[in-house]
Scaffold this motif. Structure first.
Motif, PDB file in Angstrom:
ATOM      1  N   ALA A  42       0.875  -1.116   0.003  1.00 27.27           N
ATOM      2  CA  ALA A  42      -0.052  -0.045  -0.032  1.00 27.27           C
ATOM      3  C   ALA A  42       0.963   1.085   0.109  1.00 27.27           C
ATOM      4  O   ALA A  42       2.070   1.133  -0.411  1.00 27.27           O
ATOM      5  N   ALA A  43       0.361   2.474   0.428  1.00 31.27           N
ATOM      6  CA  ALA A  43       1.097   3.657   0.192  1.00 31.27           C
ATOM      7  C   ALA A  43       2.554   3.757   1.033  1.00 31.27           C
ATOM      8  O   ALA A  43       3.548   3.946   0.589  1.00 31.27           O
ATOM      9  N   PHE A  62       0.496  -0.001  -5.591  1.00 23.07           N
ATOM     10  CA  PHE A  62      -0.324  -0.906  -5.114  1.00 23.07           C
ATOM     11  C   PHE A  62      -1.797  -0.770  -5.716  1.00 23.07           C
ATOM     12  O   PHE A  62      -1.960  -0.165  -6.810  1.00 23.07           O
ATOM     13  N   CYS A  63      -2.416  -1.934  -5.365  1.00 27.23           N
ATOM     14  CA  CYS A  63      -4.146  -2.091  -6.052  1.00 27.23           C
ATOM     15  C   CYS A  63      -4.953  -1.987  -4.791  1.00 27.23           C
ATOM     16  O   CYS A  63      -4.549  -2.269  -3.788  1.00 27.23           O
ATOM     17  N   GLY A  64      -5.970  -1.549  -5.207  1.00 30.08           N
ATOM     18  CA  GLY A  64      -7.107  -1.775  -4.407  1.00 30.08           C
ATOM     19  C   GLY A  64      -8.054  -1.059  -4.694  1.00 30.08           C
ATOM     20  O   GLY A  64      -8.204  -0.586  -6.050  1.00 30.08           O
ATOM     21  N   TYR A  96      -2.793   2.130  -7.955  1.00 29.47           N
ATOM     22  CA  TYR A  96      -2.329   3.259  -7.697  1.00 29.47           C
ATOM     23  C   TYR A  96      -0.935   3.396  -8.292  1.00 29.47           C
ATOM     24  O   TYR A  96      -0.038   2.891  -7.927  1.00 29.47           O
ATOM     25  N   LEU A 125      -2.875  -4.600 -14.667  1.00 32.07           N
ATOM     26  CA  LEU A 125      -1.511  -3.964 -13.731  1.00 32.07           C
ATOM     27  C   LEU A 125      -1.641  -4.498 -12.307  1.00 32.07           C
ATOM     28  O   LEU A 125      -2.668  -5.156 -11.746  1.00 32.07           O
ATOM     29  N   PRO A 141       0.836  -4.791  -8.742  1.00 36.09           N
ATOM     30  CA  PRO A 141       2.064  -3.936  -7.843  1.00 36.09           C
ATOM     31  C   PRO A 141       3.212  -4.089  -8.568  1.00 36.09           C
ATOM     32  O   PRO A 141       3.764  -5.448  -8.800  1.00 36.09           O
TER      33      PRO A 141
END
Lengths: 290, 206
Positions: B45-46, B120-122, B129, B193, B195
């Motif tokens: 994540a971020a 990352f994805c979400g 992202y 896409l 990560p």
């Protein structure tokens, strides 16, 4: 040749296909999904001779009516509810033989929320990323059932279990959820932690497969501002800006930006699937089995 | 770097920057591939990487080890660059141009010149992202999110660029559209896409 299929006559409030979900894809933003009351789902599969990962139906509050096109064995469990075949009472929590064309009625839960209907051979809709589960957050898997839906069934696996009735836990009169603090308990005041672990909350009617929402005193933040999005786990207790804790269930988002004050013990999750709105709920700090 | 326990079977490893998170993610993938880390999910994540479903019943040793580990630099991308063809015709293009202090054409030129990487994805399956724009081009989300953003919309929010895999509500500033299929569960892999994927946006005429 027999047509192994199940026709949905009445879908009920929300009936979905579920199995053990699709873990392993969280990094792509794919929720785990899967039956919320996993032990009940596994038990119903066992009663009809299915392996534990066979897909079955998860109903919500008011059951569903189904008509198999061929003879099948079914088992209904989870939330206690009346079961009938062609209008005649049939056992709950036990294998029931249905001739082709019979009408299985799964009635309104007398307690609890979600009933599980396993059918010999399992529901064999096309899997998505290895699972047939409906994921209400992302829309993966088959859509929620509607009247007229025809579900394909697999070949029966083995002879159904030779039992009359198996014991199942009663839906909880009170939820007592053991928690491990963190990872973001430091985002809350000491008073908020005290409130969280001592106050009796209530299960909110806004609960769903994504999260068990609660009603009770708001938890005050010690740190303001936004938390950069981070990975979320099953059973995470996230606290959105309104301050009311939400327990993440199977269809939870894979990342989130609200702080997680604590995580529920995995063994305490199945009862959350059966807690009706208004059920008292307490979060208690860790410790051995209650 | 610190590792926070998340229940009994997960750790949230926290770092200070996007770049460190990407380096940590690559390092954890490497550890899993070589067999020194047994975990079901590695979720970047971020500023964090979540390790969920650890085999080790007491992750405190791993936590201690990670807390003192030195991060290797971000390795060069192991995957080919994904090129996404974009029409820079989004409804927020003018607003973004104003925030950047440039013309709408210049927004397209700057955006298409950047080298992106999926941090990352979400949010939704296949939603990445993407980082890569210089920090000065960060933009806020729209004050009022749209109730419907069409699939294929290319948007900006904070330091990120993202492409909506399907129609959904959304608050990102939309600068363009693409016909690329971000998610198709019948395709292998389903996600265009993931990560670490390097990405370039290629402008096409509206």
């Amino acid at each position: 040749m027999t047509d192994r299929a199940l026709v949905v006559v009445r879908a009920g409030a929300l009936t979905t296909v579920q199995d053990r979900g699709r873990p392993g894809h969280a990094h792509l933003g794919v929720p785990r999904s899967g039956a919320l009351d996993a032990p009940a789902a596994a038990l119903m599969n066992r009663l009809v001779g299915n392996p534990p990962d066979a897909a079955l139906l998860e109903t919500t509050l008011n059951g569903c009516d189904l008509r198999p096109r061929s003879a099948v064995t079914v088992a209904v469990g989870g939330a206690p509810c009346p079961v009938s075949v062609n209008g005649r009472p049939a056992p709950w929590g036990a294998p029931v033989h249905l001739p082709a064309g019979a009408l299985l009625s799964v009635g309104t839960a007398v307690s609890g929320v979600r009933a599980y209907v396993a059918v010999s051979g399992g529901v064999t809709v096309e899997p998505v990323l290895g699972s047939r589960s409906t994921d209400l957050l992302s829309g993966l898997g088959p859509p929620p059932l509607t009247a007229g839906t025809v579900l394909p069934l697999g070949k029966p696996y083995s002879l159904p279990a030779r039992v009359d009735v198996v014991p199942q836990p009663s839906p909880p009169a009170e939820l007592v959820l053991r928690v491990t603090p963190g990872p973001r308990d430091d985002w809350f005041t000491a008073a908020a932690w005290h409130t969280f672990t001592t106050h009796t909350y209530r299960v909110s009617s806004a609960s769903n497969r994504i999260g068990l929402r609660t009603e009770g005193p708001a938890l005050e933040r010690a740190i303001g501002g936004e938390l950069p999005s981070e990975g979320m786990v099953l059973g995470a207790v996230q606290v959105p800006p309104d301050g009311s804790p939400v327990v993440f269930l199977a269809d939870h988002p894979t990342t989130g930006g609200y702080p997680v004050i604590a995580v529920i013990h995995p063994k305490d999750l199945p009862p959350t699937a059966q807690a009706t709105p208004g059920t008292p709920l307490r979060f208690v700090l860790g410790g051995p089995a209650l | 770097m610190r590792a926070l326990p998340v229940g009994d079977r997960a750790l949230l490893v926290e770092v200070s920057t996007d770049e460190e998170a990407q380096a940590l993610h690559a390092d954890l993938l490497r550890r899993r591939a070589e067999g020194s880390l047994s975990v079901r999910e590695i979720v970047p994540a971020a500023r964090t990487v979540l390790l969920d479903g650890l085999d080790d019943p007491s992750p405190s040793r791993l936590a201690a080890q990670l807390s003192t580990a030195r991060l290797p630099p971000v390795p060069p991308p192991a995957k080919d660059v994904v090129e996404i063809r974009v029409r820079y015709d989004g409804p927020d293009l003018a607003a973004v141009a104003e925030l950047w202090g440039v013309s709408p054409d210049e927004v397209a030129r700057i955006h298409a010149a950047a080298e992106f990487r999926v941090a990352f994805c979400g949010f939704a399956p296949g939603f990445g992202y993407l980082t890569g724009l210089p920090a000065r081009y960060g933009v806020p989300r729209r004050a009022t999110p749209r109730t419907t953003v069409p699939a294929g919309s290319v948007g900006l929010a904070g330091p990120y660029t993202g492409v909506y895999p399907r129609s959904s509500p959304g608050g990102w500033q939309l600068i363009g559209t693409t016909d690329a299929v971000l998610w198709d569960h019948a395709r292998v892999p389903a996600a265009l896409l993931s990560p670490g994927t390097p990405v370039r946006f290629v402008p096409v005429d509206s």
